[in-house]
Design a protein around this motif. Structure first.
Motif, PDB file in Angstrom:
ATOM      1  N   SER A   1       0.825  -1.205   0.000  1.00  0.00           N
ATOM      2  CA  SER A   1       0.000   0.000   0.000  1.00  0.00           C
ATOM      3  C   SER A   1       0.856   1.250   0.000  1.00  0.00           C
ATOM      4  N   GLN A   2       0.440   2.237  -0.811  1.00  0.00           N
ATOM      5  CA  GLN A   2       1.131   3.521  -0.807  1.00  0.00           C
ATOM      6  C   GLN A   2       0.907   4.241   0.511  1.00  0.00           C
ATOM      7  N   ASN A   3      -0.190   3.862   1.253  1.00  0.00           N
ATOM      8  CA  ASN A   3      -0.518   4.527   2.496  1.00  0.00           C
ATOM      9  C   ASN A   3      -0.026   3.758   3.710  1.00  0.00           C
ATOM     10  N   ALA A   4       0.888   2.814   3.516  1.00  0.00           N
ATOM     11  CA  ALA A   4       1.423   2.055   4.635  1.00  0.00           C
ATOM     12  C   ALA A   4       2.107   3.002   5.610  1.00  0.00           C
ATOM     13  N   PRO A   5       1.919   2.833   6.929  1.00  0.00           N
ATOM     14  CA  PRO A   5       2.477   3.770   7.891  1.00  0.00           C
ATOM     15  C   PRO A   5       3.991   3.786   7.846  1.00  0.00           C
ATOM     16  N   ALA A   6       4.545   4.999   7.858  1.00  0.00           N
ATOM     17  CA  ALA A   6       6.001   5.133   7.813  1.00  0.00           C
ATOM     18  C   ALA A   6       6.592   4.837   9.181  1.00  0.00           C
ATOM     19  N   ASP A   7       5.800   5.100  10.264  1.00  0.00           N
ATOM     20  CA  ASP A   7       6.302   4.911  11.614  1.00  0.00           C
ATOM     21  C   ASP A   7       5.796   3.579  12.158  1.00  0.00           C
ATOM     22  N   THR A   8       6.684   2.611  12.264  1.00  0.00           N
ATOM     23  CA  THR A   8       6.313   1.302  12.805  1.00  0.00           C
ATOM     24  C   THR A   8       7.004   1.071  14.141  1.00  0.00           C
TER      25      THR A   8
ATOM     26  N   ALA B   1       5.374  -1.101  16.838  1.00  0.00           N
ATOM     27  CA  ALA B   1       5.015  -2.487  16.527  1.00  0.00           C
ATOM     28  C   ALA B   1       5.311  -3.372  17.741  1.00  0.00           C
ATOM     29  N   PRO B   2       4.298  -4.073  18.256  1.00  0.00           N
ATOM     30  CA  PRO B   2       4.510  -4.879  19.465  1.00  0.00           C
ATOM     31  C   PRO B   2       5.303  -6.148  19.170  1.00  0.00           C
ATOM     32  N   ILE B   3       6.023  -6.619  20.179  1.00  0.00           N
ATOM     33  CA  ILE B   3       6.721  -7.895  20.047  1.00  0.00           C
ATOM     34  C   ILE B   3       5.679  -9.004  20.091  1.00  0.00           C
ATOM     35  N   ASP B   4       5.662  -9.850  19.060  1.00  0.00           N
ATOM     36  CA  ASP B   4       4.634 -10.898  18.972  1.00  0.00           C
ATOM     37  C   ASP B   4       5.276 -12.198  18.472  1.00  0.00           C
ATOM     38  N   ASN B   5       6.129 -12.785  19.318  1.00  0.00           N
ATOM     39  CA  ASN B   5       6.784 -14.041  18.955  1.00  0.00           C
ATOM     40  C   ASN B   5       5.780 -15.181  18.800  1.00  0.00           C
ATOM     41  N   GLN B   6       4.649 -15.088  19.513  1.00  0.00           N
ATOM     42  CA  GLN B   6       3.645 -16.150  19.429  1.00  0.00           C
ATOM     43  C   GLN B   6       3.026 -16.206  18.035  1.00  0.00           C
ATOM     44  N   ARG B   7       2.818 -15.052  17.406  1.00  0.00           N
ATOM     45  CA  ARG B   7       2.264 -15.024  16.047  1.00  0.00           C
ATOM     46  C   ARG B   7       3.220 -15.685  15.066  1.00  0.00           C
ATOM     47  N   ILE B   8       4.524 -15.480  15.272  1.00  0.00           N
ATOM     48  CA  ILE B   8       5.517 -16.113  14.403  1.00  0.00           C
ATOM     49  C   ILE B   8       5.492 -17.631  14.594  1.00  0.00           C
ATOM     50  N   LEU B   9       5.338 -18.081  15.834  1.00  0.00           N
ATOM     51  CA  LEU B   9       5.233 -19.514  16.092  1.00  0.00           C
ATOM     52  C   LEU B   9       4.017 -20.107  15.383  1.00  0.00           C
TER      53      LEU B   9
ATOM     54  N   SER C   1       6.575  -8.753  13.929  1.00  0.00           N
ATOM     55  CA  SER C   1       7.543  -8.097  14.812  1.00  0.00           C
ATOM     56  C   SER C   1       7.863  -9.050  15.946  1.00  0.00           C
ATOM     57  N   GLY C   2       9.077  -8.988  16.433  1.00  0.00           N
ATOM     58  CA  GLY C   2       9.471  -9.878  17.508  1.00  0.00           C
ATOM     59  C   GLY C   2      10.858  -9.546  18.010  1.00  0.00           C
TER      60      GLY C   2
ATOM     61  N   VAL D   1      18.223  -8.900  19.718  1.00  0.00           N
ATOM     62  CA  VAL D   1      17.862  -8.086  18.562  1.00  0.00           C
ATOM     63  C   VAL D   1      16.345  -8.075  18.430  1.00  0.00           C
ATOM     64  N   ARG D   2      15.806  -6.893  18.236  1.00  0.00           N
ATOM     65  CA  ARG D   2      14.378  -6.742  17.947  1.00  0.00           C
ATOM     66  C   ARG D   2      14.228  -6.520  16.450  1.00  0.00           C
ATOM     67  N   PHE D   3      13.113  -6.971  15.858  1.00  0.00           N
ATOM     68  CA  PHE D   3      12.973  -6.874  14.404  1.00  0.00           C
ATOM     69  C   PHE D   3      11.530  -6.604  13.992  1.00  0.00           C
ATOM     70  N   TYR D   4      11.394  -6.054  12.788  1.00  0.00           N
ATOM     71  CA  TYR D   4      10.088  -5.863  12.146  1.00  0.00           C
ATOM     72  C   TYR D   4      10.307  -6.076  10.653  1.00  0.00           C
ATOM     73  N   GLY D   5       9.652  -7.095  10.082  1.00  0.00           N
ATOM     74  CA  GLY D   5       9.881  -7.413   8.676  1.00  0.00           C
ATOM     75  C   GLY D   5       8.862  -8.417   8.170  1.00  0.00           C
ATOM     76  N   GLU D   6       9.197  -9.052   7.058  1.00  0.00           N
ATOM     77  CA  GLU D   6       8.269  -9.997   6.424  1.00  0.00           C
ATOM     78  C   GLU D   6       8.737 -11.431   6.661  1.00  0.00           C
ATOM     79  N   TYR D   7       7.816 -12.266   7.120  1.00  0.00           N
ATOM     80  CA  TYR D   7       8.137 -13.666   7.456  1.00  0.00           C
ATOM     81  C   TYR D   7       7.849 -14.578   6.276  1.00  0.00           C
ATOM     82  N   GLU D   8       8.813 -15.459   5.968  1.00  0.00           N
ATOM     83  CA  GLU D   8       8.653 -16.508   4.956  1.00  0.00           C
ATOM     84  C   GLU D   8       8.922 -17.854   5.629  1.00  0.00           C
ATOM     85  N   TRP D   9       7.999 -18.791   5.454  1.00  0.00           N
ATOM     86  CA  TRP D   9       8.119 -20.088   6.118  1.00  0.00           C
ATOM     87  C   TRP D   9       9.187 -20.956   5.471  1.00  0.00           C
TER      88      TRP D   9
END
Length: 255
Positions: free
Chosen positions: A133-140, A143-151, A164-165, A216-224
């Motif tokens: 999206s062109q309107n994606a927020p510039a300030d992330t 972003a909360p740490i959510d290791n459970q979502r990654i699991l 984010s995690g 290290v804290r991170f925010y990015g795109e997850y690929e399985w």
């Protein structure tokens, strides 16, 4: 500028880039996922590609304005869908032009009332923006740490998720120098799984002096993948078509 044609001979989905073999011969050209625009599927080896050859800031030849044969960009489809009206469809609009202001007023009021009602519902939240999206927020930064979502994404084999995690470095790997350069290391998350961080250091600063045991804290795109997964796009998109990511180490942001 004239477009050229070639075949996608290499594609590294986890890192978002590949190489095109020009139909007229010569050296293979580097291509990045952002140059495809907003497409309904991922590029595949063997795709016929139309592109413009351009030189990057380092003088290296790469592909730009890329399109896969037979795969239309979503934004183009939308524009065509809005404009593809027959005269028969357009005439009723002309006859009802006098009613348009009242219809628009009613629609605007309905939208406002709907928004007010939605925002007062318990637990209501705004929909997540599209990755492109062109309107994606510039300030992330929030972003909360959510290791459970990654699991959960790992357990259900999901990909293309903004996550984010945080984790602890358990192994430092050599930089990947094939195409765009990536700093690589493995994090162990609090959920127990490990993920590979692939950080593009052609587009973002490297984390210096990183050591095993560092957090290290991170925010990015997850690929399985079956080893735990990969997180990339930990940088800003120069073209603004992808949600910007980052790494955070010792209270400093790398993006």
């Amino acid at each position: 500028m004239q477009h050229h044609t070639g075949i996608l001979t290499t594609w590294k989905d986890a890192k978002g880039f590949g190489f095109i073999k020009p139909a007229e011969g010569g050296n293979d050209l580097f291509v990045h996922i952002r140059d495809f625009g907003n497409i309904p599927r991922k590029p595949r080896v063997g795709d016929i590609i139309s592109y413009q050859p351009l030189k990057d800031s380092n003088g290296r030849l790469r592909a730009a304005d890329v399109q896969i044969a037979g795969v239309a960009r979503r934004d183009r489809q939308t524009k065509q869908g809005l404009s593809a009206k027959t005269p028969h469809q357009q005439r009723p609009q002309h006859r009802r032009r006098s009613r348009l202001p009242s219809i628009l007023s009613a629609a605007i009021i309905a939208v406002i009332m709907g928004a007010v009602t939605y925002n007062t519902l318990p637990g209501a939240s705004a929909p997540a923006p599209s990755r492109y999206s062109q309107n994606a927020p510039a300030d992330t930064s929030a972003a909360p740490i959510d290791n459970q979502r990654i699991l959960q994404a790992y357990q259900t084999r999901q990909s293309n998720l903004q996550v984010s995690g945080s984790g602890v470095v358990v192994k430092l790997l050599q930089d990947d120098l094939d195409g765009s350069r990536h700093q690589r290391f493995i994090l162990r998350l609090s959920s127990g799984i490990t993920i590979l961080i692939a950080h593009n250091i052609d587009l973002a600063p490297r984390i210096p002096s990183l050591r095993e045991g560092d957090s290290v804290r991170f925010y990015g795109e997850y690929e399985w993948n079956d080893k735990g997964g990969v997180v990339h796009w930990t940088h800003s998109d120069p073209q603004g078509r992808h949600t910007g990511g980052w790494l955070e180490y010792n209270n400093k942001r790398y993006q």
